[in-house]
Design an enzyme around this catalytic site. Structure first.
Site, mmCIF file in Angstrom:
data_model
loop_
_atom_site.group_PDB
_atom_site.id
_atom_site.type_symbol
_atom_site.label_atom_id
_atom_site.label_comp_id
_atom_site.label_asym_id
_atom_site.label_seq_id
_atom_site.Cartn_x
_atom_site.Cartn_y
_atom_site.Cartn_z
ATOM 1 C CD GLU A 103 -9.031 -2.550 -1.994
ATOM 2 O OE1 GLU A 103 -8.377 -1.683 -2.285
ATOM 3 O OE2 GLU A 103 -9.919 -3.023 -1.147
ATOM 4 C CG ASP A 107 -2.404 -4.582 6.055
ATOM 5 O OD1 ASP A 107 -1.483 -4.924 6.188
ATOM 6 O OD2 ASP A 107 -3.177 -4.137 6.978
ATOM 7 N N GLY A 109 -6.614 -8.538 4.424
ATOM 8 C CA GLY A 109 -7.769 -9.157 3.554
ATOM 9 C C GLY A 109 -8.980 -8.999 4.039
ATOM 10 C CB THR A 111 -11.119 -4.093 3.062
ATOM 11 O OG1 THR A 111 -10.649 -3.406 4.208
ATOM 12 C CG2 THR A 111 -11.882 -3.040 2.206
ATOM 13 C CG ASP A 163 -4.076 7.979 2.302
ATOM 14 O OD1 ASP A 163 -4.355 6.822 2.140
ATOM 15 O OD2 ASP A 163 -4.453 8.893 3.016
HETATM 16 P P1 5GP Z 1 -7.359 -4.647 4.822
HETATM 17 O O1 5GP Z 1 -8.780 -4.723 5.181
HETATM 18 O O2 5GP Z 1 -6.841 -5.601 3.839
HETATM 19 O O3 5GP Z 1 -6.482 -4.850 6.215
HETATM 20 O O4 5GP Z 1 -7.147 -3.322 4.509
HETATM 21 C C1 5GP Z 1 -6.804 -2.771 3.344
HETATM 22 C C2 5GP Z 1 -6.555 -1.119 3.399
HETATM 23 O O5 5GP Z 1 -5.756 -0.944 4.627
HETATM 24 C C3 5GP Z 1 -6.162 -0.511 2.121
HETATM 25 O O6 5GP Z 1 -7.064 -0.319 1.384
HETATM 26 C C4 5GP Z 1 -5.344 0.761 2.382
HETATM 27 O O7 5GP Z 1 -6.211 1.734 2.867
HETATM 28 C C5 5GP Z 1 -5.077 0.187 4.120
HETATM 29 N N1 5GP Z 1 -3.564 -0.145 4.197
HETATM 30 C C6 5GP Z 1 -3.104 -1.271 4.460
HETATM 31 N N2 5GP Z 1 -1.577 -1.084 4.457
HETATM 32 C C7 5GP Z 1 -1.409 -0.037 4.135
HETATM 33 C C8 5GP Z 1 0.014 0.648 3.617
HETATM 34 O O8 5GP Z 1 1.079 0.098 3.934
HETATM 35 N N3 5GP Z 1 -0.061 2.065 3.277
HETATM 36 C C9 5GP Z 1 -1.337 2.765 3.167
HETATM 37 N N4 5GP Z 1 -1.140 3.999 2.615
HETATM 38 N N5 5GP Z 1 -2.473 2.159 3.293
HETATM 39 C C10 5GP Z 1 -2.632 0.859 3.713
#
Ligand code: 5GP
Length: 183
Positions: A103, A107, A109, A111, A163
């Site tokens: 991954e 963030d 967690g 996903t 991105d």
């Molecule tokens: P989660 O389900 O853990 O909240 O989401 C993870 C996804 O959020 C990552 O795969 C990414 O696409 C996006 N994401 C979370 N934080 C950031 C960040 O600081 N920068 C970018 N570019 N994407 C982020």
């Protein structure tokens, strides 16, 4: 003039630091899996982990099979809902195999929790996780992460595959952006 110079606010992680960390992770993965006698399937979650996965697999020293998945989170663009849509699934059958999810960033967690559950249901021998970045302050669900590059504060970052609106994936370090860059 470097394209990124007037858009980057702070560099959180340099290209050199990344290189050293990816080498270390590749060596750890090799040590942990090389004598298992099972096939290791490395699953790069696109598009964010493409750059990390490309470098990481070249720091491993054992046979691996590379596969990819494309997932998207339902709900608001900036907030993870935990309901994940698989836009492109694996090509490989993972029954009885070791799977390593690669991954870009964990963030909340949500996903990752979904992905891990989804892959576990396919009857592999194991599913482990290697993430380039994690934001511990944002964690909403506990998901075990076996390999983590860097823990960063709760700030939006770009570069090394990550991105903003499809831009900055080609920045070689990890950086925060100036407000103007979001326009
Ligand atoms: P989660 O389900 O853990 O909240 O989401 C993870 C996804 O959020 C990552 O795969 C990414 O696409 C996006 N994401 C979370 N934080 C950031 C960040 O600081 N920068 C970018 N570019 N994407 C982020």
């Amino acid at each position: 003039m470097n394209y990124f110079d007037d858009k980057i606010k702070d560099i959180l992680i340099s290209e050199e630091e990344i290189k050293a960390k990816v080498k270390e992770l590749g060596e750890r993965i090799t040590a942990d899996y090389k004598d298992s006698g099972r096939e290791l399937i490395v699953v790069s979650i696109l598009r964010g982990s493409l750059v990390f996965a490309a470098d990481l697999i070249r720091e491993t020293n054992m046979p691996i099979t590379l596969d990819t998945m494309v997932v998207s989170s339902y709900g608001e663009a900036t907030k993870s809902s935990g309901v994940v849509k698989i836009n492109k699934d694996l090509e490989e059958d993972i029954v009885g195999k070791d799977v390593l999810i690669v991954e870009d960033i964990v963030d909340t967690g949500l996903t990752l929790a979904y992905l891990k559950k989804n892959l576990m249901a396919r009857d592999p021998h194991s599913v482990k996780v290697c993430t380039f970045l994690e934001k511990p302050d944002r964690k909403e669900v506990e998901v075990e992460i076996e390999y983590c590059g860097f823990s960063i504060p709760d700030e939006f970052v770009v570069g090394y595959g990550l991105d903003f609106s499809q831009r900055f994936r080609n920045y070689p370090g990890v950086a925060s952006l100036k407000p103007e860059a979001y326009m």
